[in-house]
Design a protein around this motif. Structure first.
Motif, PDB file in Angstrom:
ATOM      1  N   ASP A   1      22.317 -23.540  26.497  1.00  0.00           N
ATOM      2  CA  ASP A   1      21.444 -24.695  26.666  1.00  0.00           C
ATOM      3  C   ASP A   1      21.123 -25.001  28.129  1.00  0.00           C
ATOM      4  O   ASP A   1      20.055 -25.511  28.434  1.00  0.00           O
ATOM      5  CB  ASP A   1      22.011 -25.950  25.972  1.00  0.00           C
ATOM      6  N   ILE A   2      22.039 -24.664  29.058  1.00  0.00           N
ATOM      7  CA  ILE A   2      21.841 -24.980  30.468  1.00  0.00           C
ATOM      8  C   ILE A   2      22.165 -23.754  31.313  1.00  0.00           C
ATOM      9  O   ILE A   2      23.108 -23.003  31.015  1.00  0.00           O
ATOM     10  CB  ILE A   2      22.741 -26.156  30.910  1.00  0.00           C
ATOM     11  N   VAL A   3      21.397 -23.563  32.392  1.00  0.00           N
ATOM     12  CA  VAL A   3      21.679 -22.540  33.396  1.00  0.00           C
ATOM     13  C   VAL A   3      21.936 -23.239  34.724  1.00  0.00           C
ATOM     14  O   VAL A   3      21.213 -24.150  35.107  1.00  0.00           O
ATOM     15  CB  VAL A   3      20.502 -21.551  33.544  1.00  0.00           C
ATOM     16  N   LYS A   4      22.995 -22.826  35.427  1.00  0.00           N
ATOM     17  CA  LYS A   4      23.347 -23.429  36.709  1.00  0.00           C
ATOM     18  C   LYS A   4      23.390 -22.360  37.797  1.00  0.00           C
ATOM     19  O   LYS A   4      23.946 -21.270  37.591  1.00  0.00           O
ATOM     20  CB  LYS A   4      24.716 -24.116  36.625  1.00  0.00           C
TER      21      LYS A   4
ATOM     22  N   PHE B   1      24.883 -19.003  36.142  1.00  0.00           N
ATOM     23  CA  PHE B   1      25.784 -19.134  35.002  1.00  0.00           C
ATOM     24  C   PHE B   1      25.087 -19.793  33.818  1.00  0.00           C
ATOM     25  O   PHE B   1      24.303 -20.733  33.986  1.00  0.00           O
ATOM     26  CB  PHE B   1      27.007 -19.968  35.379  1.00  0.00           C
ATOM     27  N   ALA B   2      25.422 -19.322  32.631  1.00  0.00           N
ATOM     28  CA  ALA B   2      24.902 -19.890  31.384  1.00  0.00           C
ATOM     29  C   ALA B   2      25.985 -20.755  30.742  1.00  0.00           C
ATOM     30  O   ALA B   2      27.166 -20.387  30.719  1.00  0.00           O
ATOM     31  CB  ALA B   2      24.493 -18.779  30.426  1.00  0.00           C
TER      32      ALA B   2
ATOM     33  N   GLY C   1      28.551 -27.567  27.719  1.00  0.00           N
ATOM     34  CA  GLY C   1      29.483 -27.736  28.819  1.00  0.00           C
ATOM     35  C   GLY C   1      30.426 -26.584  29.062  1.00  0.00           C
ATOM     36  O   GLY C   1      31.184 -26.598  30.040  1.00  0.00           O
ATOM     37  N   ASN C   2      30.396 -25.559  28.230  1.00  0.00           N
ATOM     38  CA  ASN C   2      31.275 -24.406  28.380  1.00  0.00           C
ATOM     39  C   ASN C   2      30.528 -23.233  28.996  1.00  0.00           C
ATOM     40  O   ASN C   2      29.452 -22.859  28.512  1.00  0.00           O
ATOM     41  CB  ASN C   2      31.845 -23.983  27.025  1.00  0.00           C
ATOM     42  N   GLN C   3      31.095 -22.650  30.034  1.00  0.00           N
ATOM     43  CA  GLN C   3      30.487 -21.494  30.684  1.00  0.00           C
ATOM     44  C   GLN C   3      30.698 -20.262  29.818  1.00  0.00           C
ATOM     45  O   GLN C   3      31.824 -19.928  29.470  1.00  0.00           O
ATOM     46  CB  GLN C   3      31.120 -21.281  32.057  1.00  0.00           C
ATOM     47  N   ILE C   4      29.606 -19.576  29.459  1.00  0.00           N
ATOM     48  CA  ILE C   4      29.733 -18.458  28.519  1.00  0.00           C
ATOM     49  C   ILE C   4      29.282 -17.119  29.085  1.00  0.00           C
ATOM     50  O   ILE C   4      29.563 -16.068  28.492  1.00  0.00           O
ATOM     51  CB  ILE C   4      28.956 -18.735  27.215  1.00  0.00           C
ATOM     52  N   GLY C   5      28.564 -17.115  30.207  1.00  0.00           N
ATOM     53  CA  GLY C   5      28.084 -15.853  30.741  1.00  0.00           C
ATOM     54  C   GLY C   5      27.207 -16.080  31.946  1.00  0.00           C
ATOM     55  O   GLY C   5      27.195 -17.165  32.537  1.00  0.00           O
TER      56      GLY C   5
END
Length: 232
Positions: free
Chosen positions: A50-53, A130-131, A135-139
């Protein structure tokens, strides 16, 4: 990240981590947009991301009891929709996030054989995109491709507080049992603001040599890809 983003994990602060072709390099006093709307098989991840940082100043840590954790500064975020994302990087980066351009080199010293036009320049490299899901970093995402089994090229994003160019080359032999030779070549420039540069990595098992080459030439065939974290 390989040793220039490994010296922005050693150097992704160059993730000097940037790679610009002549037709799309940008001197950014205005917004700089990472356009990743065409991630390979991107729609398959719509329900998983849902979010990219954009992460900079990335460091890995281990607690005394062996627990691994990461620290980094989030430079920008973007929503992941319809198989990709568009991320706007900030026009101005806070000074406390910047580091000397010498941090991109081994021992934080400009090597013999390398010329830096403005050694007072400061930079910030994006180490990873990061994907996250809930709220959990997955890849993470990457922009580039594997040339063959031993060579790959990737694009990195770098902020500079002034114009600077880096040219030349140097090498050294690792002080460990591998005796690997690390060779670096530079032929690129950064304009004040955000930039892209291309880094090509190679390794020869026969010669025990690792090569890293940075330039302002973007090759054809680059693509956005996503990889899940290895939780093993």
């Amino acid at each position: 990240m390989k040793e220039l983003l490994t010296a922005v994990c050693i150097c992704a602060c160059f993730a000097l981590a940037g790679c610009s072709s002549d037709d799309d390099s940008t001197s950014t006093s205005q917004d700089f947009i990472i356009d990743a709307r065409n991630v390979e098989n991107g729609n398959a991840y719509n329900s998983q991301i849902d979010i990219v940082k954009a992460a900079a100043n990335y460091e890995e840590h281990h607690t005394p009891d062996g627990v691994f954790y990461e620290t980094y500064d989030v430079i920008a975020t973007a929503n992941y929709v319809n198989g990709g994302f568009m991320m706007t990087l900030p026009v101005k980066v806070d000074d406390h996030l910047l580091t000397s351009i010498t941090s991109a080199f081994r021992n934080e010293t400009i090597p013999d054989g390398v010329n830096v036009s403005n050694p007072n320049a400061k930079i910030l490299g994006i180490n990873f995109l990061f994907a996250f899901k809930s709220g959990n970093q997955i890849g993470r995402f990457e922009y580039g491709y594997d040339i063959d089994d031993s060579h790959s090229t990737f694009v990195w994003y770098v902020y500079a507080d002034r114009d600077v160019s880096i040219t030349g080359s140097y090498s050294y032999i690792a002080d460990d049992p591998s005796s690997t030779k690390y060779s670096y070549s530079y032929n690129f420039s950064l304009k004040k603001g955000w930039n892209e540069h291309c880094t090509t990595y190679g390794y020869s098992e026969e010669d025990k040599e690792s090569t890293t080459s940075l330039s302002n030439t973007k090759p054809s065939g680059l693509k956005w890809s996503f990889g899940f974290m290895n939780n093993g």
